[in-house]
Enzyme design. Structure first.
Site, short mmCIF file in Angstrom:
data_model
loop_
_atom_site.label_atom_id
_atom_site.label_comp_id
_atom_site.label_asym_id
_atom_site.label_seq_id
_atom_site.Cartn_x
_atom_site.Cartn_y
_atom_site.Cartn_z
N SER A 443 0.58 -1.22 0.02
CA SER A 443 0.02 0.03 -0.03
C SER A 443 0.84 1.12 0.00
CB SER A 443 -0.96 -0.10 1.23
OG SER A 443 -2.00 0.90 1.26
N ASP A 495 -8.91 -4.33 -6.51
CA ASP A 495 -8.18 -3.63 -5.53
C ASP A 495 -8.36 -2.09 -5.94
OD1 ASP A 495 -6.82 -2.08 -3.52
OD2 ASP A 495 -5.02 -3.65 -3.77
#
Length: 669
Positions: A443, A495
C-alpha cells in the site's frame, strides 16, 4: 440532485433523501400514537386522581399533535419519492412541507417540557399511566435531540455561498463572474476542509510537516468536491448504478494500449519466478505492520504467541536492532518472517507525517538485504497518502520529467536518509557484502518502497523492489517506464488503491454525474436495488437507466445542474479519463505489474468456498479506471493478499503439467 436551499442557504441533503428517515420516523410515530391511544382508552377511568383532568387534556392534545405530525411526515415521504435525482420538479413543494414540519417542533417541545415538569412534580395517578407519560416525554426529547443532530450533520458551512441569487441557468464558460465565483468557492472550501482535517487530526502534533499535510489535504478535497453540487446520497446512488453498469458490460472495455503493449517473451518466462519472489517477500511487507496485523491474522493464537514479549525487557536480543521500544512488534515480526533476532539490522516504528516505520533484515534464504516499509495504519499515514500533489524527484537516471507523489516521495526520502546517513545499509552489507538489496512494502509502503528503490538505484545497481498493492498515482510516465527493469508490482482483483489517482477520481466523478443524469428511477429505488444487488446479487440486465450505449456530444440538463461550469471536470467527452489540473498531472503505478484476477465474479459477495484466479502480466492502462465492487476494498487488505498468494503459489507448484503461459488459472480452496 443539488442540495436543498432552506432559510437562505444550501444544505448537504437533497429533497429525495427523506424517504428512509421519513419512513423510520413515520413507523415510530404511528407506534407511539397507537400506544398513547390505547393508554388513554384503557385507563381513562383511572384519571380521577388529583390533576387527572390536566393529564387527560395532555394525552388528548398529544394525540392530536402526533396525528398532525404523522400526516406531515407522510406527505414528506410521498413527495420525496417523486421525480428522479436530476428531476426535482415533482418535489418543489418539499421546502414548504419541511417548514411546516420544523414549525411543529415548537409545540412538541413545549408539550414535552410540560410533561417533564408534570413528572417532576410527582405522579399520584395510576402507575401505568405515569409510566406511559414518562415514556412519552423520553421519546419526545429523543426525537428532538436526533433532529438537532441531523441538522448539524447536514449543515454545509459553504451553504451561504450558494444562497438564492446564484444563477440557475448555464453560464458561458469564459464568464469572468463564473470564474471569480468558482475561485471564491474553492478558497472558502479549502479553509473549511482544512478546519475539518485539523479537528479530525487534533491529536497529531503541529510540526511543519503536519501543517503542510493539512494544507495539501484540504486543497485536494476542495479541488475535488467544490465543482459539483452533489450530496452524499447522490454519490452512493451513482456508485450503485456504476457497479451494475459495469457488471452489465461484463468487463470494462480494454484500452487499445493493452494489445499494443503486450508483455514480451521474457516477461512470460519469468512470471513463475517473480510470483514466487512476491510470495516470499510479502512476508516482510506484512511483518512491517507489527503486532496489529499479526493478531488480526491469528485472532485465536496471536495474542498468546506475542503476549509474552510485550512486557518483557530483552535488551540482549536487541543489540543489533535500533529504533524504538519494540516489544510486541518484534515478537510478531519474528513469527511472521521466521527469522532470528540476530538477522535484523534495524527496526523502527517511529511514525509521523512523511515519516514511515520500516525494518532492515538479512534474508539468508534469498541472500538479500531486505528493507520493508509499513503501509497505512495511522492518521499520520493518511495525511501522507492525501498529500497528492506532484513534486520533482531528484535522482540520477536517464529518465526525463521525473515527478512523483509528494507525500510518498517525502516519506521515501526520510527512509533514504535513515538508511544512508545513519549507516544502516553500510552495517548490513558489512555483514553480508555478497547479498543484493531488495525493497518491499504494501500500500503506502509499496509506493515508498518503489520511490526508495529509484533513489537507491545509482549506489546499488542490483536493487530490486516488490510493491504490493501500490497506489496508481505515484510516478510520471518516464519514471514508470524506467522502473520496469527492477520493480515488480502485485495487484489483487479489483483492489481500488492500484487504480486510485487524482486523474481516476476525476474520471469517476464524471462517470457518476453522467450515470445519475441518465437515470430514470427515484433515488430510494436505486439505493434499495443497489443494497440488494451487493448482498444477494441479481441480474444487472435490469439496470435502471436510460443509457443507450452511445457517446454524448452535449451534456444533459442534469449534468449542467450538477457540475460547476469552468471546472476542470466540465468536459463533454464521455468515457475518456479526464484531464487533471496542472497541480495533479497523470501519474502511474511502478514497474511491471502481476495481476491476480478472480474469474467469474458477480455483483454480489460470493459465498462459494473456492475462488479461481488468473495470474498474468498486466499493463498499467488496465488500471486506468476505478472499478466498483464489493471486493474493491477487501482485495487491498494484506491478510487477504497473503492468503491468495499462498494458494496461488502452492497450486501452481502442484500443477506440474500446466503450460508456461503468461496467464494461467488456479483455484483457491
Amino acid at each position: 440532485m443539488p442540495g436543498m436551499v432552506l432559510f437562505g442557504r444550501r444544505w448537504a441533503i437533497a429533497s429525495d433523501d427523506l424517504v428512509f428517515p421519513g419512513v423510520f420516523e413515520l413507523l415510530l410515530r404511528v407506534l407511539w400514537w397507537v400506544g398513547i391511544l390505547m393508554l388513554y382508552l384503557m385507563h381513562r377511568g383511572k384519571l380521577d386522581c388529583p390533576g387527572g383532568v390536566l393529564l387527560s387534556s395532555y394525552l388528548i392534545v398529544l394525540l392530536v399533535l402526533l396525528a398532525i405530525i404523522i400526516g406531515t411526515v407522510s406527505a414528506i415521504v410521498c413527495v420525496s419519492m417523486k421525480g428522479t435525482i436530476c428531476n426535482p420538479g415533482p418535489r418543489k413543494s418539499m421546502s414548504k412541507l419541511l417548514y411546516v414540519r420544523l414549525a411543529l417542533f415548537l409545540p412538541e417541545m413545549v408539550w414535552a417540557s410540560l410533561g417533564a415538569a408534570w413528572i417532576a412534580d410527582g405522579i399520584q395517578c395510576d402507575r401505568t399511566v405515569g409510566n406511559g407519560i414518562i415514556a412519552t416525554v423520553v421519546v419526545s426529547w429523543l426525537i428532538i435531540a436526533s433532529t438537532v443532530l441531523t441538522i448539524l450533520i447536514v449543515f454545509d458551512p459553504l451553504g451561504g455561498k450558494a444562497a438564492p441569487g446564484a444563477p440557475l441557468g448555464p453560464q458561458p464558460l469564459d464568464s469572468r463572474e463564473s470564474s471569480q465565483l468558482l475561485s471564491g468557492l474553492r478558497t472558502a472550501a479549502t479553509g473549511v476542509w482544512e478546519t475539518r482535517v485539523r479537528l479530525l487530526c487534533c491529536c497529531i502534533g503541529r510540526d511543519d510537516h503536519t501543517r503542510v499535510a493539512f494544507s495539501s489535504t484540504a486543497e485536494l478535497f476542495s479541488t475535488y468536491f467544490s465543482d459539483t453540487d452533489l450530496v452524499p446520497s447522490d454519490i452512493a446512488a451513482g456508485l450503485a448504478l456504476l457497479h451494475q453498469q459495469q457488471d452489465h458490460a461484463r468487463s470494462p472495455p480494454e484500452p487499445t494500449e493493452v494489445v499494443t503493449h503486450s508483455p514480451g517473451p521474457f516477461q512470460e518466462a519469468d512470471l513463475d519466478a517473480e510470483l514466487e519472489n512476491c510470495h516470499h517477500y510479502m512476508q516482510f511487507a506484512a511483518a512491517a505492520y507489527g503486532w496489529p496485523l499479526y493478531v488480526y491474522r491469528n485472532p485465536f493464537t496471536g495474542l498468546c504467541r506475542v503476549g509474552g514479549d510485550c512486557c518483557r525487557c530483552r535488551t540482549t536480543d536487541y543489540d543489533l536492532v535500533g529504533g524504538d521500544q519494540l516489544n510486541c512488534h518484534f515478537s510478531s515480526i519474528l513469527q511472521t518472517t521466521g527469522l532470528q533476532h540476530r538477522d535484523f539490522i534495524h527496526i523502527s516504528f517511529h511514525d509521523k507525517v512523511y515519516e514511515l516505520p520500516f525494518l532492515v533484515a538479512l534474508d539468508h534464504r534469498k541472500e538479500s538485504v531486505v528493507v520493508a516499509i509499513r503501509g497505512t495504519m495511522s492518521l499520520q499515514d493518511i495525511l501522507t497518502d492525501l498529500s497528492a500533489e506532484s513534486e520533482p524527484l531528484d535522482i540520477e537516471c536517464e529518465a526525463q520529467d521525473c515527478w512523483a507523489h509528494k507525500g510518498i516521495s517525502q516519506a521515501a526520502r526520510y527512509v533514504y536518509r535513515r538508511l544512508v546517513n545513519d549507516g544502516i545499509l553500510s552495517q548490513a552489507f558489512s555483514i553480508a557484502p555478497e547479498y543484493r538489496l531488495v525493497v518491499v512494502g504494501h500500500s503506502l509502503g509499496a509506493g515508498a518502497a518503489a520511490l526508495l528503490a529509484l533513489m537507491l538505484k545509482s549506489p546499488y545497481p542490483q536493487v530490486r523492489c516488490y510493491a504490493f498493492s501500490p497506489p496508481r498515482g505515484l510516478l510520471s510516465k518516464s519514471l514508470y517506464e524506467y522502473s520496469k527493469t527492477f520493480i515488480v508490482s502485485l495487484v489483487l482483483g479489483k483492489d481500488v488503491i492500484p487504480r486510485l489517482s487524482v486523474t481516476n477520481l476525476e474520471d469517476l466523478k464524471r462517470r457518476i454525474l453522467r450515470v445519475i443524469a441518465h437515470c430514470n428511477k427515484p433515488k430510494y429505488k436505486i439505493l434499495l436495488r443497489g443494497c440488494w444487488y451487493e448482498l444477494f446479487g441479481g441480474s444487472p440486465e435490469d439496470l435502471p437507466t436510460e443509457l443507450d450505449g452511445g457517446d454524448l456530444t452535449q451534456p444533459l440538463l442534469g449534468e449542467h445542474s450538477l457540475l460547476v461550469h469552468g471546472s476542470p471536470a466540465y468536459s463533454f467527452s464521455s468515457e475518456s479519463p479526464l484531464e487533471s489540473p496542472t497541480k495533479y498531472p497523470p501519474l502511474y503505478p511502478p514497474g511491471r505489474i502481476i495481476h491476480l484476477e478472480e474469474e467469474g465474479t458477480s455483483g454480489s459477495c460470493s459465498c462459494s468456498p473456492a475462488a479461481r484466479y488468473t495470474v498474468r502480466w498486466a499493463h498499467e492502462s488496465e488500471f486506468s479506471r476505478i472499478l466498483i465492487g464489493p471486493k474493491m476494498l477487501t482485495d487491498h487488505m494484506p491478510d487477504i493478499l497473503m492468503r491468495v498468494l499462498d494458494h496461488v503459489v502452492s497450486d501452481r507448484a502442484a500443477c506440474v503439467s500446466c503450460p508456461a503461459q503468461g496467464g494461467s488459472s488456479v483455484d483457491q480452496a
